[in-house]
Design an enzyme around this catalytic site. Structure first.
Site, PDB file in Angstrom:
ATOM      1  N   SER A   9     -44.482  36.288  57.030  1.00 16.01           N
ATOM      2  CA  SER A   9     -43.298  36.883  57.518  1.00 16.01           C
ATOM      3  C   SER A   9     -43.708  37.888  58.545  1.00 16.01           C
ATOM      4  CB  SER A   9     -42.466  37.309  56.421  1.00 16.01           C
ATOM      5  OG  SER A   9     -41.641  36.393  55.980  1.00 16.01           O
ATOM      6  N   SER A  42     -39.867  36.351  58.166  1.00 14.63           N
ATOM      7  CA  SER A  42     -38.539  37.097  57.689  1.00 14.63           C
ATOM      8  C   SER A  42     -38.562  38.296  58.647  1.00 14.63           C
ATOM      9  CB  SER A  42     -38.333  37.362  56.264  1.00 14.63           C
ATOM     10  OG  SER A  42     -39.461  38.092  55.806  1.00 14.63           O
ATOM     11  N   LYS A  64     -39.084  47.619  58.570  1.00 10.73           N
ATOM     12  CA  LYS A  64     -38.266  46.568  58.232  1.00 10.73           C
ATOM     13  C   LYS A  64     -37.323  46.628  56.826  1.00 10.73           C
ATOM     14  CE  LYS A  64     -38.920  41.800  56.376  1.00 10.73           C
ATOM     15  NZ  LYS A  64     -40.313  40.666  55.912  1.00 10.73           N
TER      16      LYS A  64
HETATM   17  N1  GLN Z   1     -40.905  31.902  55.333  1.00 14.84           N
HETATM   18  C1  GLN Z   1     -41.467  31.918  54.117  1.00 14.84           C
HETATM   19  C2  GLN Z   1     -40.469  31.900  53.014  1.00 14.84           C
HETATM   20  O1  GLN Z   1     -39.505  31.622  53.250  1.00 14.84           O
HETATM   21  C3  GLN Z   1     -42.247  33.271  53.990  1.00 14.84           C
HETATM   22  C4  GLN Z   1     -41.326  34.558  54.006  1.00 14.84           C
HETATM   23  C5  GLN Z   1     -42.226  35.630  53.919  1.00 14.84           C
HETATM   24  O2  GLN Z   1     -43.455  35.931  54.179  1.00 14.84           O
HETATM   25  N2  GLN Z   1     -41.650  36.813  53.515  1.00 14.84           N
HETATM   26  O3  GLN Z   1     -40.609  32.214  51.700  1.00 14.84           O
END
Ligand code: GLN
Length: 445
Positions: free
Chosen positions: A151, A127, A52
């Site tokens: 994410s 994400s 990532k």
């Molecule tokens: N969708 C969640 C957020 O926007 C989690 C994102 C994540 O786990 N990095 O914060």
């Protein structure tokens, strides 16, 4: 390795899972492995993987999906990246993500949207959307993602693959661009449960660079993987199957519960009454931590610098105004507000108290049960074209966020389909008990 990269590049014309390929280093590494010979005792030796884009990779673009870091090449590998290299895997590139991991659809990336390989009109989740899409598209067998509120698990669910968010502290966060430090955790996305366990073994363990990494012993996560679920006690929290969860998703989880019963486990309904406050508390805690972590992006030390500033103050303001996208700015504003002197008690402190209630709920259930079974996300992958308001997006993580709040291990495992789109089930475990999760997931797979 060459073939892998070629294939991934071709797939990427449609999917855009990668921010950048690192062909040069990958080929060099492959040649070294060729020369030394594949280690027959190491199943990871010579396996192409992807990282990532918020994980530091020496000399290779690490942008966290942001314009702010669109020219940033770190001078070190993060610990997880380094450990994967030591294990003999070959990193072929960096995968797309929501900017600074803030999002659930990979639509806020500076590098454009990633598409879901199952259906190009759908989001891949986020994400870690690029990481999941790269595995689902068959680019690589393994990618590493990060999970702050879902994410790893939600994109795994949307892409029909396996994703593990380990216990907080299981994997070093050194070299992971911080979003919310008390919630962030790195973990593997893979096609199979066993691959996932093998990769977690490669990256887990104490790291002197990360004081929150745990010195708890790292067991062989594959040792008991095929022991089945006979006698296992599985909890089904009723709040996670209620309103807002698609009928198809509910049915898939109830079918999974039945399958576990057939396999010899006990599955019983339980209650996690405070989980419903998870999203509200998370959107105080995570932005608060983010507002602090993102202070370092000032146009001086890293990345993007505005060109037209007349003094230092203006340089900060313009660099940050131009370098960050809307969602990141929204989080910084919410976080700064809730940490400010007059509001700290009303917001941050309150959210921290709610977090304790959520932790206590889990503790109670784990007195009597080994594993908790829930859906990973309320819906399958949604459309790229849908109008999205922030609150609706935030609610999509309602089933994964409590797990980060409590620091527990959670994984998503494919559990069915709805209109040709994958559905994931989430297995939640006791702290540092990833082994039992792998065992339960393997029995189901
Ligand atoms: N969708 C969640 C957020 O926007 C989690 C994102 C994540 O786990 N990095 O914060």
């Amino acid at each position: 390795t060459r073939q892998t990269i070629e294939n991934a590049k071709k797939n990427d014309e449609d999917i855009n899972a990668f921010v950048v390929f690192d062909e040069e280093n990958a080929i060099k590494q492959a040649q070294e492995i060729d020369k030394a010979g594949i280690d027959p005792d190491n199943v990871l030796s010579g396996i192409p993987v992807a990282m990532k884009d918020n994980m530091l990779t020496k000399g290779v673009l690490t942008s966290a999906g942001s314009k702010m870091l669109s020219n940033f090449k770190p001078i070190i590998d993060g610990t997880a990246v380094a450990k994967m290299k030591e294990a003999g895997t070959i990193n072929i590139g960096k995968t797309n993500m929501d900017e600074f991991a803030m999002g659930g659809s990979t639509e806020t990336s500076f590098h454009g949207k990633t598409k879901n390989p199952w259906n190009l009109d759908k989001v891949p989740g986020g994400s870690s959307g690029g990481a999941a899409a790269a595995v689902a598209a068959g680019d690589v067998l393994v990618s590493l993602g990060s999970d702050t509120g879902g994410s790893i698990r939600q994109p795994a669910s949307f892409n029909g693959i396996v994703g593990m968010k380990p216990t907080y502290g299981r994997v070093s966060r050194w070299g992971l661009i911080a979003f919310a430090s008390s919630l962030d955790q790195i973990g593997p996305l893979t096609r199979t449960v066993k691959d996932n366990a093998v990769v977690l073994n490669a990256i887990a363990g104490k790291d002197e660079h990360d004081m929150t990494s745990s010195n708890k012993e790292v067991p062989d996560f594959t040792a008991n993987i095929d022991k089945g679920v006979k006698g296992m006690k599985i909890a089904l929290p009723k709040e996670y199957l209620g309103e807002g969860v698609d009928k198809d998703v509910q049915d898939a989880i109830l079918a999974a519960a039945d399958k576990y019963r057939e396999l010899g486990a006990t599955v019983e309904e339980v209650s996690l009454p405070n989980s419903k406050y998870g999203v509200a508390a998370y959107y105080i805690i995570a932005p608060s931590e983010a507002s602090s972590n993102l202070q370092r992006f000032d146009g001086i030390r890293y990345g993007y610098r505005a060109q037209d500033a007349k003094n230092l103050e203006e340089l900060y303001v313009k660099s940050r105004s131009q370098g960050f996208g809307d969602e990141v700015k929204r989080r910084i504003m919410v976080g700064t507000y809730s940490l400010s002197a007059g509001f700290f008690d009303a917001y941050f402190k309150k959210a921290a108290e709610v977090r304790t209630l959520i932790i206590d709920d889990f503790k109670k259930v784990f007195q009597d049960y080994d594993v908790i079974l829930t859906p990973t996300a309320p819906t399958p992958a949604y459309s790229l074209k849908d109008e999205k308001d922030p609150i609706t997006m935030y609610m999509n993580d309602i089933l994964t966020i409590p797990v980060n709040m409590a620091g527990l291990p959670g994984m998503s495992v494919p559990a069915g389909f709805s209109d040709g789109l994958p559905i994931g089930m989430q297995l939640i475990g006791k702290p540092f008990d990833e082994s039992t999760l792998y065992q339960a997931a393997y029995a189901f797979e």
